[in-house]
Design a protein around this motif. Structure first.
Motif, PDB file in Angstrom:
ATOM      1  N   GLU A 494      44.256  28.899  34.672  1.00 33.18           N
ATOM      2  CA  GLU A 494      45.007  30.410  35.038  1.00 33.18           C
ATOM      3  C   GLU A 494      43.910  31.595  34.184  1.00 33.18           C
ATOM      4  O   GLU A 494      43.887  32.476  35.072  1.00 33.18           O
ATOM      5  CB  GLU A 494      46.272  30.413  34.140  1.00 33.18           C
ATOM      6  CG  GLU A 494      47.330  29.520  34.685  1.00 33.18           C
ATOM      7  CD  GLU A 494      48.531  29.402  33.890  1.00 33.18           C
ATOM      8  OE1 GLU A 494      48.566  30.239  32.940  1.00 33.18           O
ATOM      9  OE2 GLU A 494      49.584  28.955  34.379  1.00 33.18           O
ATOM     10  N   LEU A 495      43.360  31.179  33.278  1.00 24.19           N
ATOM     11  CA  LEU A 495      42.323  32.366  32.558  1.00 24.19           C
ATOM     12  C   LEU A 495      41.110  32.598  33.704  1.00 24.19           C
ATOM     13  O   LEU A 495      40.770  33.657  33.985  1.00 24.19           O
ATOM     14  CB  LEU A 495      41.904  31.875  31.209  1.00 24.19           C
ATOM     15  CG  LEU A 495      43.021  32.038  30.187  1.00 24.19           C
ATOM     16  CD1 LEU A 495      42.191  31.322  28.929  1.00 24.19           C
ATOM     17  CD2 LEU A 495      43.003  33.450  30.240  1.00 24.19           C
ATOM     18  N   GLN A 496      40.720  31.347  34.397  1.00 23.63           N
ATOM     19  CA  GLN A 496      39.711  31.547  35.179  1.00 23.63           C
ATOM     20  C   GLN A 496      40.055  32.237  36.575  1.00 23.63           C
ATOM     21  O   GLN A 496      39.308  33.208  36.849  1.00 23.63           O
ATOM     22  CB  GLN A 496      39.072  30.258  35.614  1.00 23.63           C
ATOM     23  CG  GLN A 496      38.281  29.379  34.687  1.00 23.63           C
ATOM     24  CD  GLN A 496      37.881  28.069  35.109  1.00 23.63           C
ATOM     25  OE1 GLN A 496      38.256  27.416  36.098  1.00 23.63           O
ATOM     26  NE2 GLN A 496      37.151  27.423  34.090  1.00 23.63           N
ATOM     27  N   GLU A 497      41.571  31.857  36.883  1.00 24.58           N
ATOM     28  CA  GLU A 497      41.944  32.442  38.110  1.00 24.58           C
ATOM     29  C   GLU A 497      42.111  34.328  37.617  1.00 24.58           C
ATOM     30  O   GLU A 497      41.612  35.075  38.590  1.00 24.58           O
ATOM     31  CB  GLU A 497      43.457  32.076  38.382  1.00 24.58           C
ATOM     32  CG  GLU A 497      42.953  30.728  39.139  1.00 24.58           C
ATOM     33  CD  GLU A 497      44.385  30.183  39.450  1.00 24.58           C
ATOM     34  OE1 GLU A 497      45.388  30.662  39.071  1.00 24.58           O
ATOM     35  OE2 GLU A 497      44.452  29.047  40.026  1.00 24.58           O
ATOM     36  N   GLN A 498      42.579  34.468  36.365  1.00 24.99           N
ATOM     37  CA  GLN A 498      42.833  35.868  36.106  1.00 24.99           C
ATOM     38  C   GLN A 498      41.269  36.375  35.906  1.00 24.99           C
ATOM     39  O   GLN A 498      41.233  37.741  36.183  1.00 24.99           O
ATOM     40  CB  GLN A 498      43.397  35.807  34.793  1.00 24.99           C
ATOM     41  CG  GLN A 498      44.972  35.401  34.947  1.00 24.99           C
ATOM     42  CD  GLN A 498      45.554  35.428  33.329  1.00 24.99           C
ATOM     43  OE1 GLN A 498      44.942  35.743  32.288  1.00 24.99           O
ATOM     44  NE2 GLN A 498      46.714  35.065  33.415  1.00 24.99           N
ATOM     45  N   ILE A 499      40.488  35.885  35.684  1.00 22.94           N
ATOM     46  CA  ILE A 499      39.065  36.455  35.353  1.00 22.94           C
ATOM     47  C   ILE A 499      38.572  36.794  36.828  1.00 22.94           C
ATOM     48  O   ILE A 499      37.971  37.935  36.907  1.00 22.94           O
ATOM     49  CB  ILE A 499      38.162  35.533  34.544  1.00 22.94           C
ATOM     50  CG1 ILE A 499      38.449  35.537  33.084  1.00 22.94           C
ATOM     51  CG2 ILE A 499      36.601  35.942  34.844  1.00 22.94           C
ATOM     52  CD1 ILE A 499      37.870  34.453  32.529  1.00 22.94           C
ATOM     53  N   GLY A 500      38.936  36.051  37.836  1.00 25.01           N
ATOM     54  CA  GLY A 500      38.484  36.110  39.401  1.00 25.01           C
ATOM     55  C   GLY A 500      39.087  37.556  39.699  1.00 25.01           C
ATOM     56  O   GLY A 500      38.712  38.380  40.323  1.00 25.01           O
ATOM     57  N   HIS A 501      40.386  37.259  39.400  1.00 24.39           N
ATOM     58  CA  HIS A 501      41.183  38.634  40.054  1.00 24.39           C
ATOM     59  C   HIS A 501      40.880  39.772  39.082  1.00 24.39           C
ATOM     60  O   HIS A 501      40.715  40.877  39.918  1.00 24.39           O
ATOM     61  CB  HIS A 501      42.672  38.267  39.659  1.00 24.39           C
ATOM     62  CG  HIS A 501      43.572  37.434  40.395  1.00 24.39           C
ATOM     63  ND1 HIS A 501      43.424  37.473  42.015  1.00 24.39           N
ATOM     64  CD2 HIS A 501      43.899  36.337  40.001  1.00 24.39           C
ATOM     65  CE1 HIS A 501      44.124  36.672  42.292  1.00 24.39           C
ATOM     66  NE2 HIS A 501      44.366  35.495  41.193  1.00 24.39           N
ATOM     67  N   LEU A 502      40.633  39.869  37.803  1.00 25.40           N
ATOM     68  CA  LEU A 502      40.144  41.007  37.150  1.00 25.40           C
ATOM     69  C   LEU A 502      38.795  41.598  37.606  1.00 25.40           C
ATOM     70  O   LEU A 502      38.564  42.623  37.726  1.00 25.40           O
ATOM     71  CB  LEU A 502      40.046  40.686  35.494  1.00 25.40           C
ATOM     72  CG  LEU A 502      41.369  40.773  35.030  1.00 25.40           C
ATOM     73  CD1 LEU A 502      41.146  39.875  33.582  1.00 25.40           C
ATOM     74  CD2 LEU A 502      42.134  41.827  34.965  1.00 25.40           C
ATOM     75  N   GLN A 503      37.781  40.408  37.986  1.00 29.93           N
ATOM     76  CA  GLN A 503      36.413  41.081  38.521  1.00 29.93           C
ATOM     77  C   GLN A 503      36.760  41.744  39.832  1.00 29.93           C
ATOM     78  O   GLN A 503      36.187  42.839  40.060  1.00 29.93           O
ATOM     79  CB  GLN A 503      35.683  39.640  38.606  1.00 29.93           C
ATOM     80  CG  GLN A 503      34.960  39.306  37.308  1.00 29.93           C
ATOM     81  CD  GLN A 503      34.180  37.973  37.348  1.00 29.93           C
ATOM     82  OE1 GLN A 503      34.234  37.557  38.728  1.00 29.93           O
ATOM     83  NE2 GLN A 503      33.822  37.395  36.501  1.00 29.93           N
ATOM     84  N   ALA A 504      37.687  41.158  40.709  1.00 29.41           N
ATOM     85  CA  ALA A 504      37.740  41.809  41.992  1.00 29.41           C
ATOM     86  C   ALA A 504      38.556  43.146  41.798  1.00 29.41           C
ATOM     87  O   ALA A 504      38.069  44.266  42.305  1.00 29.41           O
ATOM     88  CB  ALA A 504      38.703  40.888  42.852  1.00 29.41           C
ATOM     89  N   GLU A 505      39.460  43.439  40.831  1.00 27.29           N
ATOM     90  CA  GLU A 505      40.055  44.707  40.413  1.00 27.29           C
ATOM     91  C   GLU A 505      39.130  45.439  39.721  1.00 27.29           C
ATOM     92  O   GLU A 505      39.145  46.647  40.104  1.00 27.29           O
ATOM     93  CB  GLU A 505      41.339  44.290  39.557  1.00 27.29           C
ATOM     94  CG  GLU A 505      42.579  43.616  40.053  1.00 27.29           C
ATOM     95  CD  GLU A 505      43.495  43.185  39.212  1.00 27.29           C
ATOM     96  OE1 GLU A 505      43.258  43.591  37.689  1.00 27.29           O
ATOM     97  OE2 GLU A 505      44.378  42.649  39.449  1.00 27.29           O
ATOM     98  N   ARG A 506      38.124  44.974  39.107  1.00 28.23           N
ATOM     99  CA  ARG A 506      37.018  45.862  38.645  1.00 28.23           C
ATOM    100  C   ARG A 506      36.246  46.440  39.916  1.00 28.23           C
ATOM    101  O   ARG A 506      35.792  47.549  39.751  1.00 28.23           O
ATOM    102  CB  ARG A 506      36.115  45.119  37.506  1.00 28.23           C
ATOM    103  CG  ARG A 506      36.824  44.916  36.283  1.00 28.23           C
ATOM    104  CD  ARG A 506      35.932  44.098  35.362  1.00 28.23           C
ATOM    105  NE  ARG A 506      36.438  43.845  34.007  1.00 28.23           N
ATOM    106  CZ  ARG A 506      35.703  42.953  33.295  1.00 28.23           C
ATOM    107  NH1 ARG A 506      34.612  42.405  33.294  1.00 28.23           N
ATOM    108  NH2 ARG A 506      36.495  42.969  31.819  1.00 28.23           N
ATOM    109  N   THR A 507      35.914  45.627  40.658  1.00 26.13           N
ATOM    110  CA  THR A 507      35.038  46.082  41.922  1.00 26.13           C
ATOM    111  C   THR A 507      35.832  47.216  42.557  1.00 26.13           C
ATOM    112  O   THR A 507      35.457  48.441  42.954  1.00 26.13           O
ATOM    113  CB  THR A 507      34.744  44.805  42.780  1.00 26.13           C
ATOM    114  OG1 THR A 507      36.026  44.125  43.163  1.00 26.13           O
ATOM    115  CG2 THR A 507      33.973  43.964  41.977  1.00 26.13           C
TER     116      THR A 507
END
Length: 590
Positions: A494-507
């Motif tokens: 879940e954390l890996q998925e959240q990190i991916g979502h957060l990176q996309a949100e950061r972009t």
């Protein structure tokens, strides 16, 4: 409406005869103090007297609407104190513009009071003082008052015995005041026109500024909308982050719960260990008690043996006496041997039973040893040693008894010759009693052994229960460890998925920030353009103000020129009038 009311009041006073008494005038004037409609009051020829004049002064001080007052033929100058009150009311009045005081017998004292009132009054423009007794002093006093009062435009002083030079000076001052009032009116009119033009310019500029502000506001609203959209997106991202944080917090709470459960299980294990130690301590205390009891039994046996040895010595002394009775004792000994043989058989049976029971107990203890832990094995070995020690003690007691029996047989053989059979019988009875006591002691030891066996069985059952509990706890711990590992793996995913979502949100946020920066730059350019436009408008406004100032200066110059011209014309006209023969006759005609 105000003019019609004043005209009707004036007509009423003119058409009616004089008031019957001064009280009527006083009541009328007190009633007019609070009136707000009458603007013209005509009291010609009413003989007001002192009380009416005083009330008239209060009327002038209180009334705020009266513009014109006619007091001809009332002899106001006769009453000094009342005329003083009238002048004080005139000084505090701020609305009266025309005052008629003809034929009122005003002398130079009254003129001085009137001059003080004129110095303080700022609204009176027309004053008629014809046909009074003002004289030279009164004329000079009025001239001084007019130098300070710039509002009086028309002053009538004919028939007051005032010299011509003072009259001319008074006329000049009134002429100056009239010119001043006219110039002031023209200036006021021109200032109104200019103020209207300035107001129109200000309205145009304000309209332009409002249009610019509207455009700025529209752009600001667009920027706010963009900021709101970005803030909404950021809020959504923040909510997602908060949800993920809450999930992580829940997982951490679960981990804490599992850790607390492990701690509880460890505490339970610690408690079980403490219970085992307490059981060991109790067993050691029981061993110590048994060892103490054995020591006491051994001491008792030693004491008994000493007694027996003493008795044997006594018997050896009495052998000689017992030889005579040996035969009888042999018979009795045979019977005793038979009884002893029976006792031996009983002892052998009991020992066999004890051995069988001991073997069974040993088998049970061995099975219990296999089931218990290493600590309990040591305890079982100690118990076996104790049982062997008890068996040894029993065997030693049997051997001692057999030896004692053999000794008794030898003594019996020796005592065949002795005569005291009765004493031997008593001794044999004592031996029987000792045997019975030994049997009782053996039975007691058997009971203690059975109790120990029961205790060992109970302890073995408890140990089995504890082992089962430990196995269950270990299984639970293994299950919890597996659950923890699974939960940790899920959390990592879940954390890996959240990190991916957060990176996309950061972009996305970076793109939004770039857009915001571009919008801010555009806003800055627009604001700079608007500032430049505003500065241009302000410069235009300043230039217009400078033009207005120049126009005002020109107007002032023209006014000064006009005043100079008017003064020159007036002086020329006065010189012409003084030089002409008609100038001397004009004043009495007036």
């Amino acid at each position: 409406m105000h003019n019609t009311a004043g005209r009707s009041l004036r007509r009423r006073f003119q058409t009616s005869s004089k008031l019957p008494h001064y009280l009527g005038a006083k009541v009328l004037l007190t009633g007019l103090c609070g009136n707000t409609t009458v603007k013209i009051l005509d009291l010609k020829g009413n003989n007001l007297k002192s009380a009416g004049v005083e009330v008239l002064g209060t009327l002038l001080a209180c009334n705020k609407t009266l513009r014109r007052l006619v007091l001809e033929w009332n002899a106001l100058g006769v009453w000094d104190e009342a005329f003083l009150a009238f002048c004080q009311g005139l000084a505090s009045n701020s609305m009266l513009t025309q005052l008629d005081l003809r034929n009122n017998q005003i002398n130079h004292h009254g003129a001085s009071e009137l001059a003080l009132a004129l110095k303080h009054n700022t609204t009176l423009e027309v004053l008629d003082l014809r046909w009074n007794n003002i004289g030279l002093l009164g004329g000079r006093i009025l001239l001084e008052a007019l130098q300070k009062n710039k509002r009086i435009v028309q002053l009538e002083l004919a028939g007051n015995n005032i010299p011509s030079d003072t009259l001319k000076a008074l006329e000049r001052t009134t002429g100056h005041n009239s010119d001043r009032q006219s110039t002031l009116r023209e200036n006021h009119r021109k200032t109104q026109v200019l103020s209207k033009e300035i107001q129109t310019l200000k309205d145009k500029k304000s309209h332009q500024v409002l249009s610019l502000m509207e455009t700025i506001d529209s752009q600001r609203e667009e920027i706010r909308c963009s900021k709101r959209s970005t803030s909404i997106q950021i809020g959504q991202l923040q909510e997602a982050l908060n949800e993920r944080k809450s999930a992580v917090n829940s997982l951490t709470a679960k981990l804490q719960m599992t850790e607390e459960a492990l701690a509880l299980s460890e505490q339970k294990n610690h408690n079980m260990v403490e219970l085992l130690t307490q059981v060991k301590v109790e067993k050691e205390e029981q061993r110590e008690r048994q060892s103490r009891e054995r020591k006491k039994e051994q001491e008792d046996c030693v004491l008994r043996e000493g007694k027996l040895f003493r008795e044997i010595q006594n018997l050896s002394e009495t052998n000689s006496q017992l030889r005579n009775k040996v035969e009888e004792m042999e018979r009795w000994c045979k019977s005793q041997q038979h009884q002893i043989f029976e006792l031996k058989q009983e002892l052998t049976n009991s020992t066999a039973e004890l051995n069988l029971r001991l073997a069974q107990a040993e088998d049970r203890l061995e099975t219990e040893k296999r089931r218990s832990k290493q600590a309990l094995r040591d305890m079982d070995s100690l118990r076996q040693k104790e049982v062997e020690h008890v068996n040894c003690n029993l065997e030693e007691s049997e051997r001692a008894l057999q030896e004692h029996i053999f000794k008794l047989e030898g003594q019996r053989i020796q005592l065949e010759e002795q005569e005291h059979v009765s004493s031997l019988e008593e001794k044999l009875r004592l031996v029987h009693s000792s045997l019975q006591e030994v049997q009782l002691h053996c039975s007691q030891q058997k009971q203690t052994i059975s109790e120990f066996k029961a205790k060992t069985n109970h302890q073995s059952i408890e140990v089995d229960g504890l082992r089962r509990r430990i196995g269950e706890l270990q299984q639970e711990l293994l299950g919890k460890d597996q659950e923890k590992v699974a939960e940790v793996s899920q959390v990592r995913l879940e954390l890996q998925e959240q990190i991916g979502h957060l990176q996309a949100e950061r972009t996305l946020q970076r793109g939004l920030k770039e857009k915001i920066c571009a919008l801010e730059r555009e806003n800055k350019v627009l604001s700079s353009n608007h500032r430049e436009v505003l500065l241009d408008k302000e410069s235009e406004m300043s230039s217009m103000l400078e033009k207005l100032r120049l126009k005002e200066a020109d107007i002032r110059r023209m006014r000064e020129d006009e005043t100079n011209r008017a003064s020159y014309l007036q002086s020329a006209f006065l010189t012409y009038v003084q030089g002409s023969p008609l100038g001397h006759c004009s004043s009495p005609k007036k």
